[in-house]
Motif scaffolding. Sequence first.
Motif, PDB file in Angstrom:
ATOM      1  N   LYS A  23       0.828  -1.204   0.000  1.00  0.00           N
ATOM      2  CA  LYS A  23       0.000   0.000   0.000  1.00  0.00           C
ATOM      3  C   LYS A  23       0.864   1.257   0.000  1.00  0.00           C
ATOM      4  N   GLU A  24       1.971   1.221   0.728  1.00  0.00           N
ATOM      5  CA  GLU A  24       2.875   2.362   0.763  1.00  0.00           C
ATOM      6  C   GLU A  24       3.707   2.457  -0.514  1.00  0.00           C
ATOM      7  N   LEU A  25       3.966   1.319  -1.133  1.00  0.00           N
ATOM      8  CA  LEU A  25       4.758   1.290  -2.358  1.00  0.00           C
ATOM      9  C   LEU A  25       3.971   1.787  -3.563  1.00  0.00           C
ATOM     10  N   ARG A  26       2.656   1.609  -3.522  1.00  0.00           N
ATOM     11  CA  ARG A  26       1.836   1.895  -4.702  1.00  0.00           C
ATOM     12  C   ARG A  26       2.064   3.305  -5.271  1.00  0.00           C
ATOM     13  N   PRO A  27       2.099   4.372  -4.436  1.00  0.00           N
ATOM     14  CA  PRO A  27       2.362   5.704  -4.994  1.00  0.00           C
ATOM     15  C   PRO A  27       3.744   5.832  -5.629  1.00  0.00           C
ATOM     16  N   LEU A  28       4.720   5.084  -5.124  1.00  0.00           N
ATOM     17  CA  LEU A  28       6.057   5.129  -5.717  1.00  0.00           C
ATOM     18  C   LEU A  28       6.069   4.489  -7.103  1.00  0.00           C
ATOM     19  N   LEU A  29       5.253   3.442  -7.283  1.00  0.00           N
ATOM     20  CA  LEU A  29       5.147   2.850  -8.619  1.00  0.00           C
ATOM     21  C   LEU A  29       4.604   3.880  -9.610  1.00  0.00           C
ATOM     22  N   ASP A  30       3.605   4.644  -9.161  1.00  0.00           N
ATOM     23  CA  ASP A  30       3.106   5.728 -10.013  1.00  0.00           C
ATOM     24  C   ASP A  30       4.223   6.733 -10.290  1.00  0.00           C
ATOM     25  N   GLY A  31       5.030   6.995  -9.269  1.00  0.00           N
ATOM     26  CA  GLY A  31       6.098   7.981  -9.408  1.00  0.00           C
ATOM     27  C   GLY A  31       7.185   7.585 -10.389  1.00  0.00           C
ATOM     28  N   SER A  92      24.690 -12.342  -0.835  1.00  0.00           N
ATOM     29  CA  SER A  92      25.751 -11.564  -1.485  1.00  0.00           C
ATOM     30  C   SER A  92      25.344 -11.126  -2.888  1.00  0.00           C
ATOM     31  N   GLU A  93      24.337 -11.784  -3.462  1.00  0.00           N
ATOM     32  CA  GLU A  93      23.905 -11.476  -4.831  1.00  0.00           C
ATOM     33  C   GLU A  93      23.005 -10.248  -4.903  1.00  0.00           C
ATOM     34  N   ILE A  94      22.693  -9.667  -3.755  1.00  0.00           N
ATOM     35  CA  ILE A  94      21.760  -8.536  -3.721  1.00  0.00           C
ATOM     36  C   ILE A  94      22.495  -7.236  -3.405  1.00  0.00           C
ATOM     37  N   TYR A  95      22.145  -6.216  -4.183  1.00  0.00           N
ATOM     38  CA  TYR A  95      22.629  -4.856  -3.966  1.00  0.00           C
ATOM     39  C   TYR A  95      21.404  -4.019  -3.610  1.00  0.00           C
ATOM     40  N   ALA A  96      21.505  -3.207  -2.557  1.00  0.00           N
ATOM     41  CA  ALA A  96      20.358  -2.409  -2.093  1.00  0.00           C
ATOM     42  C   ALA A  96      20.702  -0.925  -2.182  1.00  0.00           C
ATOM     43  N   PRO A  97      20.542  -0.320  -3.361  1.00  0.00           N
ATOM     44  CA  PRO A  97      21.025   1.048  -3.569  1.00  0.00           C
ATOM     45  C   PRO A  97      20.114   2.164  -3.076  1.00  0.00           C
ATOM     46  N   VAL A  98      18.826   1.876  -2.829  1.00  0.00           N
ATOM     47  CA  VAL A  98      17.900   2.965  -2.521  1.00  0.00           C
ATOM     48  C   VAL A  98      17.055   2.631  -1.294  1.00  0.00           C
ATOM     49  N   ASP A  99      17.117   3.504  -0.282  1.00  0.00           N
ATOM     50  CA  ASP A  99      16.186   3.421   0.839  1.00  0.00           C
ATOM     51  C   ASP A  99      14.930   4.173   0.425  1.00  0.00           C
ATOM     52  N   LEU A 100      13.832   3.451   0.279  1.00  0.00           N
ATOM     53  CA  LEU A 100      12.586   4.048  -0.198  1.00  0.00           C
ATOM     54  C   LEU A 100      11.840   4.801   0.895  1.00  0.00           C
ATOM     55  N   SER A 101      12.291   4.676   2.122  1.00  0.00           N
ATOM     56  CA  SER A 101      11.686   5.367   3.268  1.00  0.00           C
ATOM     57  C   SER A 101      10.191   5.060   3.418  1.00  0.00           C
ATOM     58  N   ILE A 102       9.842   3.801   3.190  1.00  0.00           N
ATOM     59  CA  ILE A 102       8.488   3.313   3.454  1.00  0.00           C
ATOM     60  C   ILE A 102       8.598   2.095   4.361  1.00  0.00           C
ATOM     61  N   GLY A 103       7.479   1.702   4.939  1.00  0.00           N
ATOM     62  CA  GLY A 103       7.479   0.516   5.793  1.00  0.00           C
ATOM     63  C   GLY A 103       8.233   0.708   7.092  1.00  0.00           C
ATOM     64  N   HIS A 104       8.182   1.903   7.623  1.00  0.00           N
ATOM     65  CA  HIS A 104       8.931   2.183   8.852  1.00  0.00           C
ATOM     66  C   HIS A 104       8.419   1.339  10.017  1.00  0.00           C
ATOM     67  N   CYS A 105       9.328   0.643  10.673  1.00  0.00           N
ATOM     68  CA  CYS A 105       9.035  -0.111  11.879  1.00  0.00           C
ATOM     69  C   CYS A 105      10.370  -0.453  12.530  1.00  0.00           C
ATOM     70  N   ARG A 106      10.371  -1.364  13.471  1.00  0.00           N
ATOM     71  CA  ARG A 106      11.623  -1.738  14.117  1.00  0.00           C
ATOM     72  C   ARG A 106      11.589  -3.218  14.463  1.00  0.00           C
ATOM     73  N   LEU A 107      12.758  -3.809  14.510  1.00  0.00           N
ATOM     74  CA  LEU A 107      12.895  -5.202  14.924  1.00  0.00           C
ATOM     75  C   LEU A 107      13.296  -5.189  16.390  1.00  0.00           C
ATOM     76  N   SER A 108      12.440  -5.745  17.237  1.00  0.00           N
ATOM     77  CA  SER A 108      12.625  -5.582  18.674  1.00  0.00           C
ATOM     78  C   SER A 108      12.528  -6.896  19.437  1.00  0.00           C
ATOM     79  N   ARG A 223      12.796  10.500  -3.274  1.00  0.00           N
ATOM     80  CA  ARG A 223      13.173  11.854  -2.843  1.00  0.00           C
ATOM     81  C   ARG A 223      11.957  12.782  -2.880  1.00  0.00           C
ATOM     82  N   HIS A 224      11.135  12.670  -3.903  1.00  0.00           N
ATOM     83  CA  HIS A 224       9.945  13.518  -4.008  1.00  0.00           C
ATOM     84  C   HIS A 224       8.890  13.147  -2.976  1.00  0.00           C
ATOM     85  N   ALA A 225       8.850  11.854  -2.600  1.00  0.00           N
ATOM     86  CA  ALA A 225       7.845  11.406  -1.637  1.00  0.00           C
ATOM     87  C   ALA A 225       8.211  11.746  -0.203  1.00  0.00           C
ATOM     88  N   ALA A 226       9.482  12.030   0.021  1.00  0.00           N
ATOM     89  CA  ALA A 226       9.964  12.291   1.394  1.00  0.00           C
ATOM     90  C   ALA A 226       9.355  13.576   1.967  1.00  0.00           C
TER      91      ALA A 226
END
Length: 226
Positions: A23-31, A92-108, A223-226
């Motif tokens: 649900k949070e990703l959907r606007p970014l797909l439009d973007g 090791s096969e994954i590169y994570a270049p962009v923090d989309l700043s969605i799905g904020h939570c914490r592992l506790s 960046r625009h969604a931030a």
Amino acid sequence: MSSPETVANEPLVLAVPKGRILKELRPLLDGVGVEPEAAFDDPDSRQLRFATNLTGVEIVRVRSFDVATFVAFGAAHLGVAGNDVLMEFDYSEIYAPVDLSIGHCRLSVAEPTSLSASDDPSRWSHIRVATKYPNVTRRHFARRGVQAECIKLNGAMELAPSMGLCRRIVDLVSTGGTLKANGLVEVETIAEVTSRLIVNRTALKTRPDQVGDWIGRFQEAARHAA
């Protein structure tokens, strides 16, 4: 082995997670200019693979934990996954270049409220924990010199202490409402969590212009969604 021409003509596949993050990703797909076919937004659809408005770009919708696996093994070229999942699998096969700043939570780490009143986490030497993050949990406690015995559960973690399975859990926490409703309280934060754009490293090497363009699009949309 596929030729460069064959690789270039294969559809670019984006793996996205089901549930709350979508649900949070959907606007970014439009973007980024991606419009999935109508079934993607139909709550009654059981379809998992979707065409888009862009020729040669497809979306697959899978469980959040499986996004990283699809990307790591090349079934998808790009994906969206929380850094909790990336920490757990550490592919090791994954590169994570962009923090989309969605799905904020914490592992506790959480435990019963009644226990926390007299408990001192700094004195732990061995604990039993219910979690779907056994690798992250063991590494976290090993750094503190604590031996963690992990019981792997895929859900309903909050039941484990009251059912006698263990006294503590490690899980994602957003508002803390579910913990409170089940008589639990957070006692330690392992990591802050957000969702990232992830990329298969081989795809980045074999399709650098195309994959690089999508990295740029998501960076700009985030960046625009931030």
